[in-house]
Scaffold this motif. Structure first.
Motif, PDB file in Angstrom:
ATOM      1  N   LEU A  35      -8.005   2.462   6.199  1.00 48.09           N
ATOM      2  CA  LEU A  35      -6.996   1.491   5.793  1.00 48.09           C
ATOM      3  C   LEU A  35      -7.673   0.148   5.565  1.00 48.09           C
ATOM      4  CD1 LEU A  35      -4.232   2.378   8.393  1.00 48.09           C
ATOM      5  CD2 LEU A  35      -4.166   2.852   5.959  1.00 48.09           C
ATOM      6  N   GLY A  93       3.517   0.678  -0.022  1.00 48.48           N
ATOM      7  CA  GLY A  93       4.198   1.138  -1.221  1.00 48.48           C
ATOM      8  C   GLY A  93       5.220   0.133  -1.727  1.00 48.48           C
ATOM      9  N   ARG A 128      11.047   1.712   2.732  1.00 45.42           N
ATOM     10  CA  ARG A 128      10.433   1.067   1.560  1.00 45.42           C
ATOM     11  C   ARG A 128      11.433   0.175   0.826  1.00 45.42           C
ATOM     12  NH1 ARG A 128       6.523   3.781  -2.929  1.00 45.42           N
ATOM     13  NH2 ARG A 128       5.750   4.715  -1.021  1.00 45.42           N
ATOM     14  N   GLN A 162       2.762   2.924   7.408  1.00 43.00           N
ATOM     15  CA  GLN A 162       1.859   2.032   6.667  1.00 43.00           C
ATOM     16  C   GLN A 162       1.967   2.290   5.166  1.00 43.00           C
ATOM     17  OE1 GLN A 162      -0.690  -0.237   7.249  1.00 43.00           O
ATOM     18  NE2 GLN A 162      -0.758  -0.351   9.460  1.00 43.00           N
ATOM     19  N   ASN A 163       1.991   3.563   4.775  1.00 45.13           N
ATOM     20  CA  ASN A 163       2.078   3.908   3.354  1.00 45.13           C
ATOM     21  C   ASN A 163       3.370   3.400   2.732  1.00 45.13           C
ATOM     22  OD1 ASN A 163      -0.392   5.189   3.310  1.00 45.13           O
ATOM     23  ND2 ASN A 163       0.440   7.237   3.596  1.00 45.13           N
ATOM     24  N   GLU A 164       4.468   3.492   3.468  1.00 43.69           N
ATOM     25  CA  GLU A 164       5.745   3.027   2.937  1.00 43.69           C
ATOM     26  C   GLU A 164       5.750   1.506   2.760  1.00 43.69           C
ATOM     27  OE1 GLU A 164       8.498   4.970   1.891  1.00 43.69           O
ATOM     28  OE2 GLU A 164       6.804   6.361   1.983  1.00 43.69           O
ATOM     29  N   THR A 207       2.155   7.123   7.882  1.00 40.66           N
ATOM     30  CA  THR A 207       3.290   7.247   6.972  1.00 40.66           C
ATOM     31  C   THR A 207       4.036   5.928   6.842  1.00 40.66           C
ATOM     32  OG1 THR A 207       3.520   9.575   7.603  1.00 40.66           O
ATOM     33  CG2 THR A 207       5.383   8.562   6.470  1.00 40.66           C
TER      34      THR A 207
END
Length: 201
Positions: free
Chosen positions: A38, A140, A83, A135-137, A133
């Motif tokens: 990351l 995103g 998100r 973090q990705n959202e 997950t």
């Protein structure tokens, strides 16, 4: 009676050379996969003497407990809604200075993207997959907004432009052209994702 000849000796003098050449061959041709991490900037060792004053309404708090449940702005939330909530916070534009923001201009939410901060806090027992997950959202949400503005300004997605700019194989002339474009979009929605100290309970 004639003497029987012994078994012929095998010349093993070159075996070490062959083994060495094979070793070199495998070292040169083998590819080792590197783990992707990351991209995060760690805070400085010493806190600043005069830290900036941040209004609470400009901080979007996300807490993950050890069971993987999300507490966003003190309310339970499903991961699928994270998100869109983060996006709404980032482009709220309460102070009216953001002319490209399409938010509700809610006076109780963030003033503008430059002041908006997302604060993430997780429990020590939080599963790593849940942490990634979330973090990705959150990332995103930034990418969705940046892609929208990059499409409006340059007719391309920001993520595509950034990947091309960071690719060392991209010609220098192309990278020079992309540099200002990438920075312009980044400045429109600066990624301010802060990780609070992990809780122990």
């Amino acid at each position: 009676m004639p003497r029987r000849k012994g078994a012929p000796e095998v010349n093993a003098g070159s075996m070490a050379d062959i083994a060495f050449l094979l070793l070199i061959f495998f070292l040169v041709t083998t590819t080792i996969e590197t783990d992707a991490g990351l991209d995060r900037m760690l805070p400085p060792m010493e806190p600043p003497e005069n830290p900036p004053i941040i209004k609470q309404k400009n901080i979007f708090t996300v807490n993950i407990n050890k069971n993987g449940q999300l507490l966003v702005e003190d309310n339970l939330m499903n991961l699928k809604d994270l998100r869109s909530s983060a996006t709404a916070f980032l482009e709220n534009g309460a102070d009216g200075t953001c002319d490209y923001c399409k938010g509700r201009r809610d006076p109780s939410s963030s003033d503008n993207p430059a002041k908006a901060i997302i604060s993430l806090k997780n429990d020590r027992e939080t599963k790593y997959s849940t942490y990634i997950t979330v973090q990705n959202e959150l990332v995103g949400a930034y990418n969705d907004l940046r892609n929208r503005e990059a499409q409006r300004l340059f007719g391309r997605d920001f993520t595509e432009m950034e990947a091309e700019y960071l690719n060392p194989e991209t010609p220098k002339s192309v990278r020079d052209d992309l540099k200002d474009k990438v920075k312009r979009v980044q400045d429109m929605f600066p990624q301010k994702l802060s990780e609070a100290e992990t809780s122990t309970n």
